[in-house]
Write a protein that holds these residues in place. Structure first.
Motif, PDB file in Angstrom:
ATOM      1  N   GLU A   1       0.818  -1.213   0.000  1.00  0.00           N
ATOM      2  CA  GLU A   1       0.000   0.000   0.000  1.00  0.00           C
ATOM      3  C   GLU A   1       0.858   1.272   0.000  1.00  0.00           C
ATOM      4  N   GLU A   2       2.136   1.193   0.492  1.00  0.00           N
ATOM      5  CA  GLU A   2       2.984   2.381   0.545  1.00  0.00           C
ATOM      6  C   GLU A   2       3.363   2.865  -0.848  1.00  0.00           C
ATOM      7  N   GLU A   3       3.231   2.009  -1.852  1.00  0.00           N
ATOM      8  CA  GLU A   3       3.596   2.391  -3.205  1.00  0.00           C
ATOM      9  C   GLU A   3       2.581   3.327  -3.844  1.00  0.00           C
ATOM     10  N   LEU A   4       1.390   3.419  -3.286  1.00  0.00           N
ATOM     11  CA  LEU A   4       0.380   4.310  -3.830  1.00  0.00           C
ATOM     12  C   LEU A   4       0.738   5.759  -3.505  1.00  0.00           C
ATOM     13  N   PRO A   5       0.668   6.653  -4.474  1.00  0.00           N
ATOM     14  CA  PRO A   5       0.967   8.060  -4.185  1.00  0.00           C
ATOM     15  C   PRO A   5      -0.145   8.685  -3.338  1.00  0.00           C
ATOM     16  N   ASP A   6       0.249   9.439  -2.349  1.00  0.00           N
ATOM     17  CA  ASP A   6      -0.707  10.111  -1.474  1.00  0.00           C
ATOM     18  C   ASP A   6      -0.762  11.574  -1.895  1.00  0.00           C
ATOM     19  N   LEU A   7      -1.862  11.976  -2.515  1.00  0.00           N
ATOM     20  CA  LEU A   7      -1.980  13.324  -3.056  1.00  0.00           C
ATOM     21  C   LEU A   7      -2.016  14.393  -1.970  1.00  0.00           C
ATOM     22  N   ASP A   8      -2.508  14.048  -0.800  1.00  0.00           N
ATOM     23  CA  ASP A   8      -2.650  15.045   0.253  1.00  0.00           C
ATOM     24  C   ASP A   8      -1.453  15.109   1.188  1.00  0.00           C
ATOM     25  N   ARG A   9      -0.471  14.258   0.991  1.00  0.00           N
ATOM     26  CA  ARG A   9       0.690  14.263   1.874  1.00  0.00           C
ATOM     27  C   ARG A   9       1.534  15.516   1.606  1.00  0.00           C
ATOM     28  N   PRO A  10       1.825  16.309   2.648  1.00  0.00           N
ATOM     29  CA  PRO A  10       2.620  17.518   2.434  1.00  0.00           C
ATOM     30  C   PRO A  10       4.073  17.176   2.089  1.00  0.00           C
ATOM     31  N   PHE A  11       4.634  17.926   1.157  1.00  0.00           N
ATOM     32  CA  PHE A  11       6.033  17.727   0.814  1.00  0.00           C
ATOM     33  C   PHE A  11       6.880  18.927   1.233  1.00  0.00           C
ATOM     34  N   PHE A  12       6.231  19.983   1.742  1.00  0.00           N
ATOM     35  CA  PHE A  12       6.952  21.149   2.263  1.00  0.00           C
ATOM     36  C   PHE A  12       6.232  21.632   3.508  1.00  0.00           C
ATOM     37  N   SER A  13       6.987  21.851   4.551  1.00  0.00           N
ATOM     38  CA  SER A  13       6.424  22.358   5.795  1.00  0.00           C
ATOM     39  C   SER A  13       7.455  23.262   6.457  1.00  0.00           C
ATOM     40  N   ALA A  14       7.010  24.437   6.888  1.00  0.00           N
ATOM     41  CA  ALA A  14       7.914  25.378   7.554  1.00  0.00           C
ATOM     42  C   ALA A  14       7.173  26.040   8.711  1.00  0.00           C
ATOM     43  N   VAL A  15       7.867  26.171   9.824  1.00  0.00           N
ATOM     44  CA  VAL A  15       7.346  26.913  10.974  1.00  0.00           C
ATOM     45  C   VAL A  15       8.247  28.121  11.165  1.00  0.00           C
ATOM     46  N   LEU A  16       7.672  29.302  11.007  1.00  0.00           N
ATOM     47  CA  LEU A  16       8.426  30.547  11.113  1.00  0.00           C
ATOM     48  C   LEU A  16       8.212  31.145  12.490  1.00  0.00           C
ATOM     49  N   THR A  17       9.302  31.443  13.186  1.00  0.00           N
ATOM     50  CA  THR A  17       9.218  32.034  14.523  1.00  0.00           C
ATOM     51  C   THR A  17      10.121  33.257  14.585  1.00  0.00           C
ATOM     52  N   PRO A  18       9.721  34.266  15.365  1.00  0.00           N
ATOM     53  CA  PRO A  18      10.581  35.448  15.502  1.00  0.00           C
ATOM     54  C   PRO A  18      11.814  35.138  16.341  1.00  0.00           C
TER      55      PRO A  18
END
Length: 173
Positions: free
Chosen positions: A11-28
């Motif tokens: 099942e891991e071979e199926l592409p997950d369209l909703d899986r995020p490929f970029f994530s950033a947390v910006l803090t001062p």
């Protein structure tokens, strides 16, 4: 009975369209940590106390109270500064969506969601300072990102965000 559509082995071979490929947390950024704050307050307190004692010895006793007021005002200003440092922005990009979550002082929350195909990244640069403004624009709505970042961090984030947006518009990773 045979199947026309063979099932993938895992099942891991199926592409997950909703899986995020970029994530950033910006803090001062805050350059003075809790230990530095305590040292600063102690040094400032000792200096104000010594100066207050000098004024007390020459008979200007009301000045002693004003030195105490100075210490209280400095402490209050730093408390407000540290409270505003709890803000952050979270940006998550997937093939289907760009989600922006802004958490301000007092846990004030704002959320924005955009379709990557309809969003445009605008980056404003000044020759002297570098990147001064990064924002997402879609259908008349503008969301500024990383206003509290320094120009170098804002430049780095703008490049990473432009890359993520290009990947999303190209159809994913």
């Amino acid at each position: 009975m045979s199947e026309n559509n063979p099932k993938p082995e895992r099942e891991e071979e199926l592409p997950d369209l909703d899986r995020p490929f970029f994530s950033a947390v910006l803090t001062p950024h805050r350059s003075l940590g809790p230990t530095g704050f305590m040292i600063l307050m102690c040094v400032f307190g000792v200096v104000c106390f010594c100066a207050g004692v000098l004024f007390l010895r020459i008979g200007a006793w009301p000045v002693f109270g004003f030195f105490g007021l100075d210490i209280a005002l400095l402490w209050f200003a730093f408390r407000l500064n540290y409270r505003s440092a709890q803000t952050f922005e979270e940006v998550v990009v997937s093939r289907q969506e760009i989600a922006v979550r802004k958490v301000g002082p007092g846990k004030k929350l704002q959320e924005y969601r955009f379709n990557p195909f309809w969003v445009r990244l605008t980056v404003k640069r000044l020759e002297d300072e570098g990147v001064v403004k990064v924002s997402l624009v879609s259908r008349g709505e503008t969301v500024e990102l990383g206003n509290f970042l320094n120009p170098d961090d804002r430049t780095s984030f703008a490049g990473a965000m432009a890359n993520a947006l290009a990947i999303a518009k190209a159809g994913g990773v």
